[in-house]
Structures are given as structure tokens and as C-alpha cells.
Design a protein around this motif. Structure first.
Motif: not given
Length: 358
Positions: A1-4, A242-250, A294-301
């Protein structure tokens, strides 16, 4: 996933400046890492003393990184946070480098940054950084587009450059438009975002402050935008949260149906432990939501070989980069992706969706 990214076109304008709110020596840490010859070239010993300041006339709180480019070295440093209608000194002393470059990003509360940067590529890092060799990115660094700026000299001898939108706000308008934008994100009806004061904006601001237990005096405080952003990033009984309760960027997208047109829009970045309110204006009949980690490169996890996302069965059009689509027919035929959104029950006036690990 590209930068959005999502938001209005933003440019850099150069105009006479105003006093700085926060002086900072730009390369104080970098000087230790650079050879003396390069340091003397970057910072002239000429008696004239000129600070470089950046002033924000946008309706966003921004963070900027600065680049100094010359024949001997290219260095970058960031991030400098600048509130709307505020200025900040990013370099002290007389610069003799060939070029000064700038990368700017809006805070995550706005979704992804609306700022369009230029074509020069230099290295940056996610958090505060100083990079001495900024054309060769190392571990933990990523290439980013920078815009060359040509600051103007003010009557006091300093250099200034403005960050501005096409709306060409003055300081007062930029500050008010920034307040309106955050109110809309928080779910309050302060539209249009135009930097024009009136009963609608004041009613929305008063309701927001009251709902968060904040004093009206806060509006005049230097910490107003920091406090307001913290409040906006907390769950609310108004609008969609929206609330992010994960350790990942969403990265998330929203859809609205007003009975005539179905619009999908994204992407909005939600950092771990943070909440965000997408800018849903008006009174849509139906609201839809999709989000993915997504990960640090905005790729879907994936988690246990399954995509880590939160959606549903309503197919709406999306794409990898920023988008706003008002025709949901034949997504694939138009080079878009058909993505499954979930319908959100907004009958109570507000809804908080919490994204958690399975």
C-alpha cells in the motif's frame, strides 16, 4: 500500500513575516557530525545575523522538516511543529547553502497529510531526527519529497517563508479555519471551513468546549490547538469516532449516503492508542466504515494468514492513494478497488468503533 493522503491542495507562498513564537537552533546537534569545512560553508561567519523562520497560514497544525543542500553536503532535520497563525525559527545564523528545502506534513488527526511537497528527494525519519547525509537513506530512514523555498528578507533582516493554502488566509482567518476544521472532525457543524467567524462557528465551538469540560478562556491560550487536538482524539458522543486499540497503524476510509449520492473517501491514519473523527458533514442517511492495519511501508497486514481489517459487505470504491469517489458503479472498470464497508448505526447521534486484535 502506498502512502495515503487526503485533503485540499496546499502550496508554499512567500510573504513578509512576523515575530517568531519559538526560536530553535536548526543544526545544533548536526554540527558535531559534520566536518569543520562544511560547517563553515553552511553557516557563514559574516557579521550580519539572519534567522530563518517558517510561518503557518494553513488551516492545519503542521510538522516540517528542513533541508540544507550545497555542493559539499546535504542535511535534513525535523520535526518542527507549527500551529496555524504561528511562526517558528528553524535556523539561526546566516545560511550560505545553495538551496533550502522543506517537507511538511499535517498531524494525523486530519487523516493523512494534505500537503503536496515537491520533487527533490531527501531522507527523513518518523520521529525527531538529524540526518547528515540526507541523500543516502539508512535503516529507519525513508526518502521523502522536499520543496525548494526562496525566503524573503523582512525589515528586521530575517528570512521568512509562509506555508499557505489556495484560500490565501491571513493569520486570523487561518486560525479560525483551523478551529472550524477540528470542530468538523470532532463531529460538530462548523462548515464551511472558510475562516469566516459567525454564530454557527461560535455555537459549535461552545458546544465542543462544554462537552469536553474545557474553559472558554482556553481559546486564547498558546496551548489551545494542542489541547483541542488531544480532545478531538478522544472518544465522543457526537459523530463517528474510530479508535485504534491495536499495536499497528490503521488506515481507514468512510462512506456516506445522503439519499442521492454515495461518497467514499480516504485514507485517514489512526496511530496506535489514538482515536480519530472522520470529517462527516451534514446529516447523511447512512454512514459506512472500512479500516485495515498496515506496516511502516503502508502495506496491509495479516494476522494468522487473514487480512487484519474491519469492514463489511457494502461494496464501495477505493484506491491505494488519496481518494474521494462519488460514483460507486464499476469500480474495477475505472481502475479502482471494490472494498467491503460496514454500515454504521448512527441512530443515537454518535458511534465509536474500536479496532482491536482478533
Amino acid at each position: 500500500m502506498d502512502a495515503r493522503n487526503i485533503g485540499a491542495k496546499t502550496r508554499f507562498a512567500l510573504q513578509p513575516g512576523r515575530d517568531s513564537l519559538d526560536d530553535m537552533r536548526f543544526f545544533s546537534n548536526l554540527l558535531i557530525a559534520l566536518p569543520a569545512a562544511i560547517i563553515s560553508y553552511l553557516f557563514s561567519a559574516v557579521p550580519a545575523y539572519a534567522d530563518l523562520k517558517l510561518c503557518n497560514r494553513m488551516s492545519y497544525v503542521v510538522e516540517v522538516a528542513i533541508g540544507i543542500d550545497d555542493k559539499a553536503a546535504t542535511a535534513t532535520r525535523g520535526w518542527f511543529r507549527i500551529d496555524p497563525a504561528a511562526c517558528r525559527v528553524v535556523a539561526q545564523g546566516t545560511l550560505t547553502a545553495d538551496r533550502i528545502l522543506l517537507n511538511a506534513r499535517a498531524l494525523g488527526v486530519y487523516g493523512s497529510s494534505p500537503v503536496q511537497n515537491g520533487n527533490d528527494t531527501l531522507c527523513i525519519a518518523p520521529d525527531n531526527f538529524v540526518i547528515a547525509a540526507a541523500r543516502q537513506c539508512r535503516a529507519g530512514q525513508t526518502p521523502a519529497p522536499f520543496t525548494q523555498i526562496n525566503p524573503t528578507r523582512t525589515d528586521d533582516g530575517h528570512l521568512v517563508a509562509y506555508l499557505a493554502e489556495d484560500s490565501e488566509y491571513d493569520d486570523e482567518q487561518a486560525r479560525l479555519a483551523a478551529i472550524q476544521r477540528l470542530l468538523v472532525i470532532a463531529g460538530y457543524d462548523a462548515a464551511p471551513i472558510d475562516g469566516v467567524d459567525g454564530p454557527k462557528t461560535q455555537t459549535a465551538l461552545a458546544a465542543f468546549l462544554k462537552s469536553r469540560g474545557l474553559s472558554a478562556d482556553l481559546v486564547q491560550s498558546p496551548k489551545f490547538f494542542a489541547t483541542m487536538i488531544d480532545a478531538v482524539q478522544s472518544p465522543s458522543s457526537v459523530g463517528l469516532t474510530w479508535c485504534n486499540d491495536t499495536p499497528h497503524r490503521i488506515m481507514a476510509a468512510v462512506g456516506t449516503d445522503d439519499g442521492k449520492t454515495v461518497i467514499s473517501r480516504g485514507w485517514y491514519r489512526i496511530d496506535p492508542g489514538k482515536c480519530l473523527h472522520p470529517d462527516v458533514s451534514g446529516q447523511p442517511r447512512q454512514v459506512f466504515s472500512f479500516a485495515e492495519a498496515v506496516d511502516g511501508e503502508n502495506r496491509a497486514l495479516k494476522f494468522r494468514d487473514r487480512p487484519l481489517n474491519w469492514g463489511g459487505t457494502r461494496q464501495l470504491c477505493t484506491r491505494e492513494s488519496k481518494f474521494e469517489v462519488n460514483d460507486q458503479n464499476d469500480c474495477a472498470g475505472r481502475g479502482l478497488a471494490a472494498t467491503g464497508f460496514a454500515a454504521v448505526d448512527m441512530s443515537s447521534g454518535g458511534k465509536t468503533l474500536r479496532f482491536a486484535m482478533p
